[in-house]
Design a protein around this motif. Structure first.
Motif, PDB file in Angstrom:
ATOM      1  N   ARG A  28     -43.858  15.875  -2.597  1.00 16.63           N
ATOM      2  CA  ARG A  28     -44.499  14.885  -3.467  1.00 16.63           C
ATOM      3  C   ARG A  28     -46.001  14.770  -3.249  1.00 16.63           C
ATOM      4  N   ARG A  29     -46.418  14.741  -1.978  1.00 12.30           N
ATOM      5  CA  ARG A  29     -47.803  14.405  -1.670  1.00 12.30           C
ATOM      6  C   ARG A  29     -48.715  15.624  -1.503  1.00 12.30           C
ATOM      7  N   MET A  30     -48.130  16.794  -1.281  1.00 14.62           N
ATOM      8  CA  MET A  30     -48.962  17.974  -1.028  1.00 14.62           C
ATOM      9  C   MET A  30     -48.736  19.088  -2.032  1.00 14.62           C
ATOM     10  N   ASP A  43     -53.263  21.145  -9.556  1.00 18.04           N
ATOM     11  CA  ASP A  43     -54.718  21.301  -9.517  1.00 18.04           C
ATOM     12  C   ASP A  43     -55.114  22.775  -9.605  1.00 18.04           C
ATOM     13  N   LEU A  81     -53.029  17.304   1.196  1.00 21.83           N
ATOM     14  CA  LEU A  81     -52.666  15.934   0.856  1.00 21.83           C
ATOM     15  C   LEU A  81     -53.369  15.492  -0.427  1.00 21.83           C
ATOM     16  N   ASP A  82     -52.568  15.186  -1.440  1.00 23.01           N
ATOM     17  CA  ASP A  82     -53.065  14.704  -2.736  1.00 23.01           C
ATOM     18  C   ASP A  82     -54.088  15.643  -3.367  1.00 23.01           C
ATOM     19  N   ALA A  83     -54.047  16.930  -2.995  1.00 21.56           N
ATOM     20  CA  ALA A  83     -54.986  17.941  -3.523  1.00 21.56           C
ATOM     21  C   ALA A  83     -56.435  17.514  -3.327  1.00 21.56           C
ATOM     22  N   ASP A  84     -56.704  16.844  -2.229  1.00 20.34           N
ATOM     23  CA  ASP A  84     -58.039  16.299  -1.950  1.00 20.34           C
ATOM     24  C   ASP A  84     -59.034  17.446  -1.732  1.00 20.34           C
ATOM     25  N   GLN A 127     -52.901  11.354  10.687  1.00 16.89           N
ATOM     26  CA  GLN A 127     -52.487  11.544   9.300  1.00 16.89           C
ATOM     27  C   GLN A 127     -52.188  13.016   9.018  1.00 16.89           C
ATOM     28  N   PRO A 184     -49.200  18.094  -6.170  1.00 13.74           N
ATOM     29  CA  PRO A 184     -50.607  17.884  -6.546  1.00 13.74           C
ATOM     30  C   PRO A 184     -51.447  19.150  -6.433  1.00 13.74           C
ATOM     31  N   THR A 185     -51.215  19.950  -5.393  1.00 14.71           N
ATOM     32  CA  THR A 185     -52.015  21.157  -5.198  1.00 14.71           C
ATOM     33  C   THR A 185     -51.718  22.195  -6.262  1.00 14.71           C
TER      34      THR A 185
END
Length: 404
Positions: free
Chosen positions: A160-162, A169, A228-231, A204, A165-166
């Motif tokens: 879900r978190r990695m 993106d 994480l979250d495609a940061d 984290q 989103p990646t």
């Protein structure tokens, strides 16, 4: 139970290194599939990028088409004219029947593999010194560390978190990922899930990698990665690079013979390919059941957009005697891309092709033309996931487009 069995069968069909599976897939792709309808798509890039049609398995075509759509910005509307580039994925035997004029034969996919030999210093030798120094600094100053995870909750967090989103993106409308069932039964149960933590072991989670263990080849393969979250700040800080170096270290300590960094379409200019080359990874045709497949890339119309794309995107082509060649295009107004590296273990040589000669009209024999393809090539408008839900079925399997 039925869902689990289907997931294992589906994953085995696409990735198993078992000889029986490879033989069955060669039979299907080479003989049986020729009589079946083929999904075809038309992609168009913005700002004058070329249009291209692709016919063949979606798992291969998504990377080929995504590079065209990313050539000059976001996807544009398909043009009314015939596509400038035509691509067909099929068995090498069937591709041999297609015209050679204005065409290249490419591997369906390429992988980049790092051998794990000698001591750890030897394993890390040849990698980018700057990336290695940054990795060491992240460990020393920011407390970056490796977590070896394994529960279903860990997998859900990574998904879900990695991962999603990646992938969204990175690939946009071509984003696909494995289903949660496949990730759990075919990757986590038969592999390893790693996280990079910042701020020590209790810090984290900032990046993750889900790897598959291939006992036959004693190879650990990166299958899915994410930040994480495609940061983008985490990417710039080297979170994914840290995941790779941590896994190299882990592989060396656990007797792994090679780390397969996975791969994709055979475009040398892709940043991820250039980055993995700096890891001194060997480039090889994908060591999976798709190894017998190839790509026929044909320039159907000589246009400035097609020339721009070919010059901007040097390719890995199948060498006449086997192996891989790096192919660079140029013409009088478009110089070779000297900024795109090609020297890498597994690449035999660089070939430079003058587009004026490459795109010269093919000879006409016996009143006919050699330009008509021997395989049916059809076109439908829009990107392959346009108008589709988050999952859809094609070729007997379920695709996950990465959209919610």
């Amino acid at each position: 139970m039925i869902r689990t069995l289907r997931a294992r069968a589906d994953y085995g069909w696409r990735h198993s290194a078992e000889p029986a599976v490879a033989r069955l897939r060669r039979l299907y792709e080479g003989e049986l599939r020729a009589a079946l309808p083929r999904r075809a798509v038309l992609a168009a890039g913005a700002d004058g990028a070329p249009t291209a049609s692709y016919t063949g398995p979606y798992e291969i075509g998504k990377g080929l088409l995504a590079q065209i759509e990313c050539h000059r910005g976001s996807p544009g509307e398909p043009a009314a004219e015939a596509p400038e580039l035509v691509m067909v994925a099929a068995s090498r035997r069937r591709l041999a029947a297609l015209p050679r004029a204005r065409s290249l034969l490419l591997p369906a996919r390429v992988h980049q593999i790092v051998p794990i030999r000698g001591d750890l210093t030897t394993v890390l030798a040849g990698r980018s010194r700057r990336n290695l120094d940054r990795f060491r600094r992240n460990q020393r100053v920011d407390g970056w560390s490796l977590e070896h995870a394994g529960t279903d909750e860990d997998l859900d967090f990574f998904h879900r978190r990695m991962l999603l989103p990646t992938v969204r993106d990175r690939y946009g409308p071509y984003a696909v990922s494995e289903s949660p069932t496949v990730m759990r039964e075919c990757l986590l149960r038969q592999g390893h899930l790693f996280f990079v933590r910042a701020g020590g072991p209790a810090g984290q989670r900032i990046a993750g990698a889900l790897c598959r263990w291939d006992a036959r080849r004693r190879t650990l393969r990166f299958r899915l990665t994410g930040v994480l979250d495609a940061d983008p700040a985490l990417r710039r800080a080297g979170a994914l690079i840290a995941a790779e170096y941590f896994v190299f270290d882990w592989a060396w300590r656990h007797g792994v013979e090679a780390v397969d960094l996975s791969g994709g379409a055979p475009y040398l200019a892709r940043p991820v390919v250039q980055y993995k080359m700096r890891l001194n990874a060997e480039i090889v045709p994908a060591p999976t059941p798709v190894r017998h497949l190839g790509i026929w890339l044909h320039v159907a119309r000589d246009t400035p957009a097609a020339r721009d794309f070919l010059v901007a995107n040097p390719m890995l082509a199948t060498a006449p005697g086997g192996g891989l060649d790096a192919v660079y295009f140029h013409d009088r107004s478009r110089p070779l891309r000297e900024d795109v590296a090609w020297r890498s273990p597994g690449v035999l040589r660089r070939r430079t092709l003058d587009l004026d000669a490459f795109l010269a009209p093919p000879p006409v024999l016996d009143g006919g033309s050699s330009g008509a393809p021997a395989l049916p090539v059809t076109v439908c408008e829009g990107p392959p996931t346009a108008g589709l839900p988050s999952t859809f079925h094609e070729g007997g399997r379920r695709w996950h487009t990465g959209r919610s």
